[in-house]
Design an enzyme around this catalytic site. Structure first.
Site, PDB file in Angstrom:
ATOM      1  N   SER A 178       0.816  -1.210   0.083  1.00 30.50           N
ATOM      2  CA  SER A 178       0.041  -0.060   0.089  1.00 30.50           C
ATOM      3  C   SER A 178       0.699   1.171   0.037  1.00 30.50           C
ATOM      4  CB  SER A 178      -0.801   0.038   1.435  1.00 30.50           C
ATOM      5  OG  SER A 178      -0.024   0.263   2.383  1.00 30.50           O
ATOM      6  N   ASP A 179       0.387   2.463  -0.477  1.00 30.65           N
ATOM      7  CA  ASP A 179       0.988   3.594  -0.114  1.00 30.65           C
ATOM      8  C   ASP A 179       0.830   3.931   1.253  1.00 30.65           C
ATOM      9  OD1 ASP A 179       2.704   5.846  -0.358  1.00 30.65           O
ATOM     10  OD2 ASP A 179       1.321   6.958  -2.065  1.00 30.65           O
TER      11      ASP A 179
END
Ligand code: BGC
Length: 815
Positions: free
Chosen positions: A222-223
């Protein structure tokens, strides 16, 4: 270790242990699991360098030119070498996964992270990114293709819902990621944004096409802090939630699996991928530590070469290259000449050990040959710069730098250390720290009203010699980690100082939960009277044999977390260029920006050279170009508008949370060609120091669908020095049954030739260039028939046109 062996390792872990591996243990590390010989893996930004785990100015890293500059090189071999340099830096810093490259597009010139992306074009972006990925990974360091997908602007980036047609997604925005997967990328980062109503960390695109159709077998991370719920991302194909230890997965995923809401097989698959990544980077089993693969040519030399290779010469009336032996005096003008912006703002930032400024590079080149004068000209509206060890001393030790103190609620000192910068993004805090304090003894070099700034959230004060000049409480108004922890807004106040009279500065920020880690103390001398500064610059230009004006953007303009609102360099800099050009016909303007700016004086000056954000060897590489030691190698990776109002695609602001990509396939040069309007400079444009004549073009008249073909273009160097030419091929299809870009980029080849020499550029056009996505058929199609093949020196400068006919696919022929 085979995949079967990975499965056996997964089988050794119970659910809790497996889930524990799927969230970071710190901001940058994944968890270790001794039972299966897994060590922690370290992640680091990317892409301009490898910062390592700490935001600490004392731990320096090599700083590459910005991605926009690298996109301008059109040189995959160079990108691969730079990937190797990033790998060496990663190994040196103990980093396993570099969070680069950024493969989003220059959809609009206003995109705040434009500098961090390669190009407006999916093909050029894909090729450039793939080369960097190969260069990193061939040394056992993982690259991360980010941010998947359609994360092309910053406004409301945590929540924006991008609406984009399936075809535009496939042909434009997903295409660079597909190229990255083809190049073997080991990690893909899911962005903060949503696409068509679903947030990217839980998006079905992670499964199809990414993992299914494209066969991506690595980790989807994920960012940072983009996972906001446990179940949807877990059921989707996201593998790793970063950072940690706090994350919705850490607490809730075990429960969700136990309750049957997330299948355990989904968790197993994520762990398997994580272990595969660990195997690839040498974090699984008893693997000896890698040695940094240092570039043969030397780090500084490679970076210096990269500056020249990406520098784009937009215009040259013959003044460049300057003859270093034939110049009496060169007037170097502009604040950016002495304080260039070498990188964009945000998470990509690194701390270079030293920067060669344009002024220093020019001086070094002319040493013993010509005289160099320097005048700053009128001040730009740049915000005050963080204080640094060059301007102040730590009041306790008397050494250059600042004193950082952690104070408890009663003001007692818990910890103290000397720092070299007033930009403290992740200081080590003592337990029970209530207030972060920064003290500095400042030696003013100018008398007048100084501006002081403090950045961060919460209650903050600034004192100058015991007088409080700022006292305010600034609540955090965003969740964006890049703003909260990296570039918090600066609040300013002024105070009058006298030249040479030391003052004691004290800045304090009270820490409350959620107020972030960053505290920044900045200061700027009084602005010079603009008329006087302008007159000084004009006088310097007047008396010189050539003037080099360096202008550029400020941290206000180009930084992660914000989109730009304009493309202007500001009146002060535009007036400066005009006045200098009027005083000296041999005026060269060097533009120091990560993305497009308006150049309203571009036809009034002798030469315009784009330096981008050139990284640590800025001045050395620029001097090489200015004085002809190297050719400017760059070609525009993005079309530059004359004014923002002319640009066909500019919207970055969502309406009701939605950002519609209404332009569909027509991004960049495609949009300009469709509108029939002229930009200031086309995609692909850039001059070298020699001239070329295009000769014979040899392209097949007929090709099979889904086959590559080669276009051979003879070019002759008609100038007086050896040079490099970037031959570009575009395609068009006027009578198509489907909507098409007016012209689209299909491939390029760079060739070198000596004066008078001819050489054949071989441009390989891959099947991808001739296919289009059919939503009706849910797949790629090739439309048989005749295409226009255009050989050009840019998207707008055609040298040759011919037809190429694509046959019917075999199944149609048999029908
Ligand atoms: C950025 C990413 C970056 C991450 C970690 C995010 O805010 O969007 O590009 O890799 O932070 O710093």
């Amino acid at each position: 270790m085979t995949d079967d062996m990975l499965d056996r390792l997964v089988g050794k872990l119970d659910l809790e242990r497996k889930v524990r591996l799927l969230t970071g243990v710190t901001t940058w590390r994944t968890a270790a699991e001794a039972a299966i010989g897994l060590r922690e893996m370290v992640f680091s930004d990317g892409p301009a360098g490898v910062r390592g785990e700490a935001w600490d100015e004392r731990r320096t890293s090599c700083l590459l030119p910005s991605a926009s500059a690298l996109g301008a090189t059109w040189d995959e071999a160079l990108l691969r070498r730079l990937g190797g340099l990033l790998a060496a830096e990663a190994v040196r810093r103990g980093v396993d996964v570099v969070l680069a490259p950024t493969l989003n597009l220059h959809r609009t010139p206003l995109g705040g992270r434009h500098f961090e992306c390669f190009s407006e074009d999916p093909e050029l972006t894909g090729r450039t990114g793939a080369a960097l990925i190969r260069g990193l990974q061939e040394h056992g360091v993982a690259a991360t293709a980010k941010h998947f997908v359609a994360n092309d602007s910053e406004t409301d980036r945590l929540s924006v819902d991008v609406r984009v047609s399936e075809r535009a997604l496939r042909e434009v925005y997903l295409a660079p990621f597909e190229a990255a997967v083809d190049a073997g990328a080991w990690v893909v980062m899911a962005g903060y944004n949503g696409v068509d109503g679903t947030t990217m960390t839980a998006h079905p695109l992670l499964a199809e096409p990414l993992k299914g159709e494209w066969g991506f077998d690595g980790v989807v991370v994920s960012d940072w802090a983009a996972v906001r719920t446990a179940e949807e991302p877990a059921r989707a194909a996201l593998d790793l939630a970063m950072p940690g230890p706090a994350s919705p997965w850490a607490a809730d995923l075990v429960r969700a699996v136990r309750a049957g809401r997330v299948p355990e097989s989904a968790v197993d698959e994520k762990v398997r991928r994580l272990l595969r990544l660990a195997r690839r980077v040498g974090a699984l089993g008893d693997v000896p530590r890698r040695r940094p693969p240092l570039p043969d040519e030397g780090v500084r030399r490679l970076l210096r070469h990269a500056v020249a290779a990406g520098a784009v010469l937009l215009r040259n009336d013959g003044v460049l290259p300057l003859d270093p032996g034939g110049l009496g005096t060169v007037a170097v003008i502009g604040e950016h000449a002495a304080s260039p912006r070498v990188q964009g703002g945000g998470s990509a930032g690194v701390f270079p050990s030293a920067v060669v400024t344009p002024l220093a590079g020019i001086r070094a080149c002319l040493r013993g040959r010509g005289r160099v004068t320097y005048t700053a000209g009128p001040s730009t509206d740049a915000p005050p710069e963080p204080l640094d060890a060059g301007r102040c001393t730590d009041p306790r030790s008397g050494e250059p730098g600042l004193l950082l103190r952690c104070l408890d609620a009663e003001g007692r000192e818990l910890r103290a250390e000397r720092r070299l910068s007033g930009r403290l993004l992740e200081p080590e805090l003592a337990p029970d720290t209530h207030t972060v304090e920064i003290r500095a003894l400042l030696r003013p070099d100018t008398t007048g009203a100084w501006t002081f700034g403090i950045g961060g959230f919460g209650r903050m004060t600034i004192e100058v010699d015991g007088h409080v000049i700022l006292d305010g409480t600034y609540p955090r108004e965003t969740d964006d980690p890049a703003i909260v922890h990296v570039t918090p807004p600066l609040h300013t106040a002024t105070g009058r100082l006298e030249r040479g009279r030391h003052v004691h500065l004290v800045a304090r920020r009270e820490l409350v939960p959620g107020s972030g880690r960053a505290t920044v103390l900045a200061a700027a001398p009084p602005r010079r009277a603009p008329d006087e500064a302008l007159a000084e610059a004009v006088e310097a230009a007047h008396g010189a044999d050539a003037a080099i004006v360096v202008v550029g953007t400020t941290e206000h303009d180009e930084t992660e977390g914000y989109d730009r609102t304009h493309l202007s360099l500001g009146d002060a800099q535009n007036d400066l260029v005009r006045a200098v050009a009027a005083a000296n016909p041999r005026t060269v303007v060097v533009v120091n920006s990560g993305g497009p700016v308006e150049l309203p004086w571009r036809d009034e000056v002798a030469a315009v050279l784009l330096a981008w954000f050139p990284g640590q060897e800025a001045g050395a590489g620029l001097a090489d170009v200015l004085f002809g030691r190297r050719e400017p190698g760059g070609r525009l990776p993005t079309t530059w508008a004359a004014t923002l109002a002319d640009a066909p695609v500019t919207r970055t602001r969502p309406v009701d949370g939605r950002l519609d990509y209404t332009e569909g396939l027509h991004v960049g040069h495609r949009a300009w060609l469709r509108a029939g309007t002229r930009p200031a400079y086309w995609f692909g444009h850039g001059l070298g120091y020699t001239t070329w004549e295009y000769g014979e073009v040899d392209a097949p008249a007929r090709i099979e669908p889904n086959a590559s073909f080669t276009v051979r273009v003879e070019v002759r160097n008609t100038g007086t020095r050896s040079g490099r030419e970037v031959v570009q091929v575009y395609l068009a299809r006027a009578d198509s049954a489907v909507e098409r870009p007016a012209r689209w980029f299909a491939g390029h080849a760079a060739v070198r030739a000596e004066p008078g020499g001819s050489v054949v550029a071989e441009v390989v056009v891959t099947p991808r260039a001739l296919r289009h996505w059919s939503s009706r058929d849910g797949g790629w199609c090739v439309e048989p028939g005749t295409y226009r093949l255009i050989v050009g020196r840019s998207a707008g400068l055609v040298e040759h046109e011919t037809d190429v006919t694509v046959g019917h696919p075999p199944e149609d022929r048999n029908a």
